[in-house]
Design a protein around this motif. Structure first.
Motif, PDB file in Angstrom:
ATOM      1  N   TRP A 167       0.806  -1.233   0.000  1.00  0.00           N
ATOM      2  CA  TRP A 167       0.000   0.000   0.000  1.00  0.00           C
ATOM      3  C   TRP A 167       0.827   1.265   0.000  1.00  0.00           C
ATOM      4  O   TRP A 167       0.301   2.359   0.222  1.00  0.00           O
ATOM      5  N   HIS A 168       2.142   1.154  -0.281  1.00  0.00           N
ATOM      6  CA  HIS A 168       2.993   2.361  -0.430  1.00  0.00           C
ATOM      7  C   HIS A 168       4.274   1.951  -1.149  1.00  0.00           C
ATOM      8  O   HIS A 168       5.141   1.295  -0.574  1.00  0.00           O
ATOM      9  N   LEU A 169       4.400   2.360  -2.399  1.00  0.00           N
ATOM     10  CA  LEU A 169       5.530   1.901  -3.216  1.00  0.00           C
ATOM     11  C   LEU A 169       5.970   2.994  -4.190  1.00  0.00           C
ATOM     12  O   LEU A 169       5.144   3.697  -4.774  1.00  0.00           O
ATOM     13  N   HIS A 170       7.297   3.087  -4.375  1.00  0.00           N
ATOM     14  CA  HIS A 170       7.861   3.971  -5.413  1.00  0.00           C
ATOM     15  C   HIS A 170       8.455   3.103  -6.512  1.00  0.00           C
ATOM     16  O   HIS A 170       9.316   2.256  -6.232  1.00  0.00           O
ATOM     17  N   LEU A 171       7.994   3.309  -7.726  1.00  0.00           N
ATOM     18  CA  LEU A 171       8.503   2.510  -8.854  1.00  0.00           C
ATOM     19  C   LEU A 171       9.373   3.320  -9.808  1.00  0.00           C
ATOM     20  O   LEU A 171      10.039   2.749 -10.669  1.00  0.00           O
ATOM     21  N   CYS A 208      16.232   7.146   5.273  1.00  0.00           N
ATOM     22  CA  CYS A 208      14.969   7.365   4.579  1.00  0.00           C
ATOM     23  C   CYS A 208      14.219   8.460   5.314  1.00  0.00           C
ATOM     24  O   CYS A 208      14.644   8.913   6.377  1.00  0.00           O
ATOM     25  N   LEU A 209      13.115   8.863   4.744  1.00  0.00           N
ATOM     26  CA  LEU A 209      12.228   9.817   5.403  1.00  0.00           C
ATOM     27  C   LEU A 209      10.844   9.214   5.509  1.00  0.00           C
ATOM     28  O   LEU A 209      10.389   8.598   4.541  1.00  0.00           O
ATOM     29  N   PRO A 210      10.142   9.367   6.612  1.00  0.00           N
ATOM     30  CA  PRO A 210      10.683   9.878   7.868  1.00  0.00           C
ATOM     31  C   PRO A 210      11.845   9.009   8.356  1.00  0.00           C
ATOM     32  O   PRO A 210      11.810   7.787   8.228  1.00  0.00           O
ATOM     33  N   ALA A 262       9.230  18.237   1.865  1.00  0.00           N
ATOM     34  CA  ALA A 262       9.360  17.248   2.950  1.00  0.00           C
ATOM     35  C   ALA A 262      10.247  16.069   2.580  1.00  0.00           C
ATOM     36  O   ALA A 262      10.886  15.477   3.450  1.00  0.00           O
ATOM     37  N   THR A 263      10.298  15.712   1.281  1.00  0.00           N
ATOM     38  CA  THR A 263      11.009  14.482   0.927  1.00  0.00           C
ATOM     39  C   THR A 263      11.382  14.509  -0.551  1.00  0.00           C
ATOM     40  O   THR A 263      11.250  15.537  -1.219  1.00  0.00           O
ATOM     41  N   THR A 264      11.867  13.364  -1.084  1.00  0.00           N
ATOM     42  CA  THR A 264      12.273  13.247  -2.484  1.00  0.00           C
ATOM     43  C   THR A 264      11.175  13.747  -3.435  1.00  0.00           C
ATOM     44  O   THR A 264      10.028  13.304  -3.334  1.00  0.00           O
ATOM     45  N   ASN A 265      11.533  14.626  -4.347  1.00  0.00           N
ATOM     46  CA  ASN A 265      10.606  15.131  -5.366  1.00  0.00           C
ATOM     47  C   ASN A 265       9.293  15.666  -4.794  1.00  0.00           C
ATOM     48  O   ASN A 265       8.217  15.399  -5.317  1.00  0.00           O
ATOM     49  N   PRO A 287       3.245   9.022  -6.615  1.00  0.00           N
ATOM     50  CA  PRO A 287       3.293   9.839  -7.830  1.00  0.00           C
ATOM     51  C   PRO A 287       4.438  10.840  -7.867  1.00  0.00           C
ATOM     52  O   PRO A 287       4.410  11.773  -8.679  1.00  0.00           O
ATOM     53  N   ASN A 288       5.481  10.660  -7.008  1.00  0.00           N
ATOM     54  CA  ASN A 288       6.521  11.699  -6.937  1.00  0.00           C
ATOM     55  C   ASN A 288       7.611  11.499  -7.983  1.00  0.00           C
ATOM     56  O   ASN A 288       8.787  11.388  -7.678  1.00  0.00           O
ATOM     57  N   LEU A 289       7.168  11.474  -9.243  1.00  0.00           N
ATOM     58  CA  LEU A 289       8.111  11.462 -10.364  1.00  0.00           C
ATOM     59  C   LEU A 289       8.547  12.904 -10.639  1.00  0.00           C
ATOM     60  O   LEU A 289       8.037  13.839 -10.043  1.00  0.00           O
ATOM     61  N   THR A 346       5.498  -0.868   1.998  1.00  0.00           N
ATOM     62  CA  THR A 346       6.960  -0.995   2.124  1.00  0.00           C
ATOM     63  C   THR A 346       7.672   0.350   2.084  1.00  0.00           C
ATOM     64  O   THR A 346       8.748   0.494   2.641  1.00  0.00           O
ATOM     65  N   ASP A 347       7.093   1.322   1.340  1.00  0.00           N
ATOM     66  CA  ASP A 347       7.831   2.550   1.011  1.00  0.00           C
ATOM     67  C   ASP A 347       9.165   2.196   0.355  1.00  0.00           C
ATOM     68  O   ASP A 347      10.158   2.905   0.528  1.00  0.00           O
ATOM     69  N   SER A 348       9.188   1.083  -0.380  1.00  0.00           N
ATOM     70  CA  SER A 348      10.399   0.756  -1.141  1.00  0.00           C
ATOM     71  C   SER A 348      10.665   1.920  -2.093  1.00  0.00           C
ATOM     72  O   SER A 348       9.813   2.276  -2.894  1.00  0.00           O
ATOM     73  N   ALA A 349      11.836   2.541  -1.945  1.00  0.00           N
ATOM     74  CA  ALA A 349      12.124   3.807  -2.638  1.00  0.00           C
ATOM     75  C   ALA A 349      13.530   3.762  -3.223  1.00  0.00           C
ATOM     76  O   ALA A 349      14.488   4.250  -2.624  1.00  0.00           O
ATOM     77  N   PRO A 350      13.654   3.142  -4.424  1.00  0.00           N
ATOM     78  CA  PRO A 350      14.995   2.944  -4.987  1.00  0.00           C
ATOM     79  C   PRO A 350      15.643   4.248  -5.467  1.00  0.00           C
ATOM     80  O   PRO A 350      14.977   5.111  -6.041  1.00  0.00           O
ATOM     81  N   HIS A 351      16.919   4.364  -5.174  1.00  0.00           N
ATOM     82  CA  HIS A 351      17.770   5.417  -5.744  1.00  0.00           C
ATOM     83  C   HIS A 351      19.014   4.721  -6.252  1.00  0.00           C
ATOM     84  O   HIS A 351      19.416   3.684  -5.703  1.00  0.00           O
ATOM     85  N   ARG A 352      19.665   5.293  -7.256  1.00  0.00           N
ATOM     86  CA  ARG A 352      20.902   4.689  -7.737  1.00  0.00           C
ATOM     87  C   ARG A 352      21.925   4.654  -6.593  1.00  0.00           C
ATOM     88  O   ARG A 352      21.963   5.578  -5.769  1.00  0.00           O
ATOM     89  N   GLU A 363       0.974   7.741   6.096  1.00  0.00           N
ATOM     90  CA  GLU A 363       1.915   6.863   5.394  1.00  0.00           C
ATOM     91  C   GLU A 363       3.193   6.698   6.219  1.00  0.00           C
ATOM     92  O   GLU A 363       3.623   7.606   6.916  1.00  0.00           O
ATOM     93  N   HIS A 364       3.772   5.521   6.081  1.00  0.00           N
ATOM     94  CA  HIS A 364       5.017   5.181   6.779  1.00  0.00           C
ATOM     95  C   HIS A 364       5.070   5.792   8.185  1.00  0.00           C
ATOM     96  O   HIS A 364       5.927   6.622   8.497  1.00  0.00           O
ATOM     97  N   ALA A 365       4.147   5.357   9.031  1.00  0.00           N
ATOM     98  CA  ALA A 365       4.126   5.818  10.428  1.00  0.00           C
ATOM     99  C   ALA A 365       5.413   5.369  11.108  1.00  0.00           C
ATOM    100  O   ALA A 365       5.862   4.232  10.923  1.00  0.00           O
TER     101      ALA A 365
HETATM  102  C1  NCD Z   1      10.803   8.439  -0.827  1.00  0.00           C
HETATM  103  C2  NCD Z   1      11.375   8.563  -2.234  1.00  0.00           C
HETATM  104  O1  NCD Z   1      12.585   8.409  -2.394  1.00  0.00           O
HETATM  105  O2  NCD Z   1      10.600   8.800  -3.169  1.00  0.00           O
HETATM  106  N1  NCD Z   1      11.890   8.506   0.112  1.00  0.00           N
HETATM  107  C3  NCD Z   1      11.877   8.014   1.377  1.00  0.00           C
HETATM  108  O3  NCD Z   1      12.884   8.197   2.087  1.00  0.00           O
HETATM  109  N2  NCD Z   1      10.858   7.366   1.863  1.00  0.00           N
HETATM  110  C4  NCD Z   1       9.794   9.500  -0.605  1.00  0.00           C
HETATM  111  C5  NCD Z   1       8.976   9.318   0.631  1.00  0.00           C
HETATM  112  O4  NCD Z   1       8.130   8.425   0.706  1.00  0.00           O
HETATM  113  O5  NCD Z   1       9.189  10.099   1.569  1.00  0.00           O
END
Ligand code: NCD
Ligand code: ZN
Length: 350
Positions: free
Chosen positions: A16-20, A222-224, A109-112, A44-46, A250-256, A177-179
């Motif tokens: 219920w919380h994913l970054h693709l 990560c954030l929070p 507050a956070t990425t993008n 949707p934070n593209l 998960t808030d799985s949030a990939p970065h390079r 989200e992500h309490a």
């Molecule tokens: C997320 C991201 O990279 O898009 N980063 C994170 O640390 N969780 C954004 C977010 O959910 O705050």
């Protein structure tokens, strides 16, 4: 080792919380989620953010094109709220099922999140319409005020911003989200049935010491941000309690890898390669494996008003190594959470 079961079958879970992301990152990460989760709320934070129903439809097509053959995976799209969100487009997108929820990022507050909301009072018309339609508001619950300590930003947001919204817009479905804190847990437990929260695997597994274990650990940033042990224990208590107000995100949030391992590293933990396995580890440690299905597969759909998945997945108690690095088609890599380490539950591929 405790005396729990060696195998565990549960309804197919959802995230219920994913970054693709998009492009080569999207291509590389989608298979890890689609292998196990039936659906996922796609954030949707593209760059640029997904602010219109047309952009969400196009993004959904790109995600579906990246799903491996043989996986049935449904991306659930979300609208990125801004100071200028078009309420008619928001409502039409929900009515035609382009998106299922809207995400509130406080600007900065956070990425993008630069295009996010600077003044929540600008959202009143949108929130009233969402309450009427039953469209959930997904909240990144942190204030951006630099004078507030980074470890307090969630608690302060709940008190200053979210509590007034919940009072002002009765009936609005809200997901914290992500309490990450005891305060968030209390806010959700004491709030009306329309208030729920997602909890990540990494906030259940780690406290803030993990940021500094033997040196600076960018892959735990990560954030929070990770919090004190007492907060982690509060999250574990509610996640495994069976309460329908808490579910898997998960808030799985990939970065390079290079964008994490540098002088000013990005926030985000890439947990998708071992997501369900990591949650199973937590529930096993808490002797609560019998409650994993509620948290992972039942509470989320119930809150969103969707049916639970019909098919099942099976986990077995078997050690597996998480890949230490995942290649992208552009030659860069992304580093998974616990990369090179082990998980103790694995998906049974039958
Ligand atoms: C997320 C991201 O990279 O898009 N980063 C994170 O640390 N969780 C954004 C977010 O959910 O705050
Ligand atoms: Zn996120």
């Amino acid at each position: 080792m405790n005396g729990g079961p060696e195998r565990l079958s549960l309804r197919r879970p959802d995230d219920w919380h994913l970054h693709l992301r998009d492009g080569p990152m999207l291509q590389a990460v989608v298979p890890y989620t689609a292998r196990v989760f039936g659906r996922a709320i796609v954030m949707p934070n593209l760059v640029p953010p997904v602010t219109t129903a047309a952009a969400a439809r196009a993004y959904r097509e790109r995600i579906l094109a990246a799903v491996p053959a043989g996986c049935r995976f449904t991306p659930l799209m979300t609208c990125y709220l801004t100071d200028r969100t078009d309420v008619e487009d928001l409502a039409a997108g929900f009515a035609e099922a382009t998106w299922v929820a809207a995400k509130l990022y406080p600007a900065g507050a956070t990425t993008n999140s630069a295009a996010g909301v600077t003044d929540v009072s600008a959202l009143d018309a949108a929130l009233a319409r969402m309450a009427e339609m039953g469209m959930p508001l997904l909240v990144h619950g942190e204030v951006t005020d630099r004078s507030i300590d980074v470890f307090d930003r969630e608690a302060v947001f709940l008190e200053r911003v979210l509590a007034p919204i919940v009072r002002r817009v009765p009936g609005l479905k809200v997901v914290v989200e992500h309490a990450t804190t005891e305060e968030a847990v209390r806010f959700v437990e004491e709030g009306p049935d329309t208030v729920a929260a997602t909890i990540t695997a990494h906030h259940l597994l780690l406290n803030r010491n993990a940021l500094f274990e033997g040196g600076l650990r960018p892959h735990h940033y990560c954030l929070p941000v990770l919090k004190r042990e007492r907060h982690r224990l509060a999250l574990r208590r509610v996640a495994t309690s069976g309460s329908p107000k808490f579910f898997l995100g998960t808030d799985s949030a990939p970065h390079r890898t290079g964008d994490k391992e540098c002088a000013c590293g990005c926030a985000g933990v890439f947990s998708a390669p071992a997501a369900l396995e990591l949650y199973a580890e937590v529930f096993a440690e808490e002797n609560a494996l019998d409650r994993l299905e509620a948290f992972a597969s039942l509470n989320g759909p119930r809150f969103y008003g969707l049916p639970a998945n019909q098919d099942k997945v099976t986990l077995c108690r078997r050690e597996a190594v998480v890949p230490s690095s995942i290649p992208l088609a552009d030659g860069s890599t992304v580093t998974p959470f616990r990369g090179g380490g082990s998980v103790f539950w694995s998906l049974d591929r039958g």
